[in-house]
Scaffold this active site. Structure first.
Site, short mmCIF file in Angstrom:
data_model
loop_
_atom_site.label_atom_id
_atom_site.label_comp_id
_atom_site.label_asym_id
_atom_site.label_seq_id
_atom_site.Cartn_x
_atom_site.Cartn_y
_atom_site.Cartn_z
CB CYS A 1 -1.02 -56.08 -26.13
SG CYS A 1 0.33 -56.26 -27.32
CB THR B 1 -1.80 -60.07 -31.93
OG1 THR B 1 -0.62 -59.73 -31.17
CG2 THR B 1 -2.78 -60.82 -31.04
NE ARG C 1 0.29 -48.75 -31.07
CZ ARG C 1 1.06 -49.82 -31.24
NH1 ARG C 1 0.86 -50.65 -32.25
NH2 ARG C 1 2.03 -50.08 -30.37
CB THR D 1 -3.78 -57.73 -35.96
OG1 THR D 1 -2.89 -57.94 -34.85
CG2 THR D 1 -3.18 -58.36 -37.21
CB VAL E 1 6.22 -55.17 -33.22
CG1 VAL E 1 6.78 -56.59 -33.36
CG2 VAL E 1 5.22 -55.11 -32.07
CG ASP F 1 5.96 -49.17 -42.78
OD1 ASP F 1 5.89 -49.72 -41.67
OD2 ASP F 1 5.05 -48.44 -43.23
#
Length: 437
Positions: A264, A124, A335, A89, A21, A39
């Site tokens: 997601c 999120t 992921r 998250t 993202v 980062d």
């Protein structure tokens, strides 16, 4: 002075978290204003500085040509008038929201924020986290007061890894903030990089909830199709043929059965379920959908074994090749990939398992699976092929192409086609024992 004017006058915009993202977002803003990409992962930053985009979302050329300042020094955040937090998250092993990264990022931001800054979260979260969790952390670390000395905002990310059509500029951007003036600032800033339009949500909580529900809705629809598929297997009905017939109606939704992983759809519903329960409501449909979808990898693995037995194969030490390890097609993102679970379930049957995926760096695979990885050119003498992901490198295989992967005397040739890439009749006419969701 409005925040956009500050940026145009030389103040920086910062993006905290440079993953799937954050990196495309930071690269896009760097074309418009001075941008800092922060980062804590030095290895990741070193890769970017070499001009390599391992996510393949923006591409190596975009990384090589950018003016983005890559840094792991939090002191650089003090130069920013607008800070975007885009850190992961996930959920814990117990499917509970894990806010560790977003809390840590809030502490770092709080330690270096300057008065007048807007902090916008894209990670999120469940409704209330931006206002009740993140803002107080920044206040504690900075000594500043939210709403007076700094502002917070929320704009849910909608990045779809591997999708070359729906990109940052072409996806409507939801924005929200603690007050109208800040909302105007946030909308103006995102308008620099988003062409599809800005939607102004009335509260932070509405924007947070919208992200959860747009993915929970997809989870529910896929779960229904997965349940339909499993039922039709008991009825000896071809699910793919049912879907083709159903989709001739104008209002069909065009969902298909499949594996639900990623950052997601396989995660966000748990944030909704968690906060709903904390608020006193038990979410029956969302929870049931998670149960169905989380069980599909085991169903694919057990169905593979059943088809092998039908083909008179001795399962123990049979050679099985699993094609596709990412959570979706044509991207390197592993992921929450359900292909890993299929692999581990197959290994419990003591098959001789090989794993193939041209999109994956084998060094990034889990330790227990890395030794099973081979290249596509080394696939041969197999008893069973399992296609878990519809990568473009796989979708064009003809029956003769597939035959090359099997033992020369293997009949019937067992093939598990999770996504229904290949035509059942063509393969069955060519001597394959075909199974699909």
């Amino acid at each position: 002075m409005k925040t956009l004017e500050k940026l145009k006058n030389g103040k920086a915009l910062a993006v905290v978290g440079l993953g799937y993202v954050g990196l495309p977002l930071a690269l896009a803003f760097a074309k418009k204003v001075r941008t800092i990409g922060f980062d804590i992962n030095e290895e990741k930053l070193a890769t970017y500085r070499r001009g390599i985009d391992p996510t393949k979302e923006a591409g190596d050329q975009a990384v090589q040509e950018t003016t983005l300042h890559f840094t792991a020094d939090p002191e650089d955040l003090a130069e920013a008038a607008f800070i975007i937090v885009a850190v992961p998250t996930p959920v814990t092993d117990d499917d509970v929201p894990d806010l560790t990264a977003v809390k840590s990022a809030s502490r770092i931001v709080g330690q270096h924020i300057r008065p007048g800054t807007i902090v916008c979260y894209e990670s999120t979260v469940y409704p209330g986290v931006t206002r009740k969790v993140c803002a107080p952390i920044i206040e504690k670390e900075s000594g500043l007061v939210c709403g007076k000395d700094f502002k917070v905002a929320y704009s849910p990310e909608r990045i779809n890894p591997g999708d070359k059509v729906h990109r940052l500029p072409t996806i409507c951007k939801i924005v929200s903030a603690t007050d109208d003036a800040s909302l105007d600032d946030v909308a103006e800033i995102y308008s620099l990089v988003v062409d599809a339009g800005i939607y102004r949500a009335p509260t932070l909580e509405v924007a947070e909830a919208a992200k959860l529900i747009e993915n929970a809705q997809r989870d529910v629809n896929i779960a229904f199709m997965n349940e339909v598929s499993r039922a039709f297997h008991h009825m000896n009905i071809d699910t793919q043929e049912v879907i083709k017939a159903m989709n001739t109606k104008w209002n069909a939704l065009h969902f298909t059965p499949g594996l639900v992983g990623g950052h997601c759809i396989g995660v966000d519903p748990y944030y909704f379920i968690y906060e709903a329960r904390r608020s006193g409501y038990v979410t029956h449909i969302a929870a049931a959908s998670r149960l169905v979808n989380d069980g599909m990898a085991a169903f694919v693995a057990s169905s593979t074994i059943r088809e092998m037995i039908r083909a008179d194969l001795r399962v123990h030490h049979s050679r099985v090749c699993l094609f596709g390890l990412t959570f979706k097609e044509n991207c390197p993102d592993t992921r929450n990939s359900k292909a890993f679970q299929i692999a581990r379930d197959l290994l419990t049957y003591e098959v001789d398992l090989s794993l193939v995926d041209p999109w994956v760096d084998p060094e990034k695979l889990p330790d227990d699976l890395r030794a099973h990885f081979i290249s596509l050119k080394d696939v041969r003498d197999m008893d069973t092929l399992v296609f878990a992901v519809q990568h473009r490198q796989f979708s064009g295989f003809s029956p003769s192409d597939l035959t090359v992967f099997y033992r020369k005397d293997r009949a019937p040739k067992v093939i598990v086609d999770v996504k229904g890439m290949y035509g059942r009749k063509e393969l069955e006419d060519s001597g394959f024992l075909y199974w699909s969701l």
